[in-house]
Design a protein around this motif. Structure first.
Motif, short mmCIF file in Angstrom:
data_model
loop_
_atom_site.label_atom_id
_atom_site.label_comp_id
_atom_site.label_asym_id
_atom_site.label_seq_id
_atom_site.Cartn_x
_atom_site.Cartn_y
_atom_site.Cartn_z
N UNK A 1 0.83 -1.22 0.00
CA UNK A 1 0.00 0.00 0.00
C UNK A 1 0.86 1.26 0.00
N UNK A 2 2.20 1.09 0.00
CA UNK A 2 3.10 2.23 -0.09
C UNK A 2 3.68 2.72 1.23
N UNK A 3 3.36 2.04 2.32
CA UNK A 3 3.90 2.47 3.61
C UNK A 3 5.38 2.08 3.73
N UNK A 4 6.07 2.80 4.58
CA UNK A 4 7.48 2.51 4.83
C UNK A 4 7.61 1.67 6.09
N UNK A 5 8.78 1.11 6.28
CA UNK A 5 9.07 0.32 7.48
C UNK A 5 8.88 1.20 8.72
N UNK A 6 9.34 2.44 8.66
CA UNK A 6 9.18 3.35 9.80
C UNK A 6 7.71 3.63 10.10
N UNK A 7 6.91 3.78 9.06
CA UNK A 7 5.48 4.04 9.27
C UNK A 7 4.78 2.85 9.93
N UNK A 8 5.18 1.66 9.57
CA UNK A 8 4.57 0.46 10.15
C UNK A 8 5.07 0.24 11.57
N UNK A 9 6.35 0.53 11.78
CA UNK A 9 6.92 0.40 13.12
C UNK A 9 6.91 -1.03 13.63
N UNK A 10 6.54 -1.19 14.89
CA UNK A 10 6.56 -2.52 15.49
C UNK A 10 5.16 -3.14 15.58
N UNK A 11 4.27 -2.67 14.73
CA UNK A 11 2.88 -3.13 14.73
C UNK A 11 2.75 -4.65 14.63
N UNK A 12 3.68 -5.30 13.90
CA UNK A 12 3.57 -6.74 13.68
C UNK A 12 4.66 -7.51 14.43
#
Length: 191
Positions: free
Chosen positions: A56-67
């Motif tokens: 969807x275009x998100x970056x690793x930083x935007x996702x963070x530790x969500x998963x």
């Protein structure tokens, strides 16, 4: 085989194997050192969740530790099916083709990332099958596509410690056994 077909087949095979896990098998060992069945499934489900965000275009930083941590919860089979369904929708979205994903290693073409996901589902699908005593046969077309892609990247992946060193196989080994060995597994592994 078309890349999206290989992706769909590898994803479906993995999730079908998750359905075969017996209630007493979640703590069984797998070919992945230090990983039991639940840890292996959690890893792949986490990757499926990541793929939705990254495609969807998100970056690793935007996702963070969500998963990070346990993403399976109380219903690991249902969670795996839901994650796979969302991942397939994300990967087959017409706007995704030809784009890039923002991985920790840098911007990566979507096709390269989808090949990585095919490998993830195939190899860990085999890991899961042999761990739980299910049929370890993988889709031959997906194996062929993955082997073709990985042949040119195996050394790079090993140097980056993304895969274990490859293993030697018998000259009469079939394409699936050669692929499994290329990813550092013993095709004859048993619990």
């Amino acid at each position: 085989m078309e890349l999206l077909d290989a992706y769909r087949r590898s994803l479906a095979e993995f999730t079908d194997r998750v359905d075969q896990i017996g209630p007493d098998q979640w703590s069984d060992p797998t070919p992945c050192p230090g990983w039991d069945v639940r840890t292996l499934v959690n890893h792949v489900v986490s990757e499926d969740r990541w793929s939705v965000a990254l495609l969807a275009g998100r970056t690793v930083d935007e996702v963070g530790d969500r998963y990070a941590g346990d993403v399976l919860g109380a219903d690991p089979v249902g969670t795996a099916r839901e994650a796979a369904s969302q991942a397939e929708v994300a990967a087959t979205n017409p706007g995704v083709s030809g784009g890039v994903v923002h991985l920790s290693a840098g911007d990566t073409p979507v096709d390269e990332y989808l090949h990585q996901l095919v490998a993830e589902h195939l190899v860990h699908g085999w890991d899961l099958a042999v761990a739980i005593g299910a049929d370890p046969a993988l889709d031959a077309g997906a194996v062929r596509e993955c082997a073709r892609w990985f042949a040119g990247r195996a050394e790079q992946y090993r140097q980056g410690e993304l895969t274990r060193p490859g293993r030697a196989t018998a000259t009469e080994a079939d394409e699936q056994d050669r692929l499994i060995a290329a990813f550092g597994r013993d095709p004859d592994w048993a619990p």
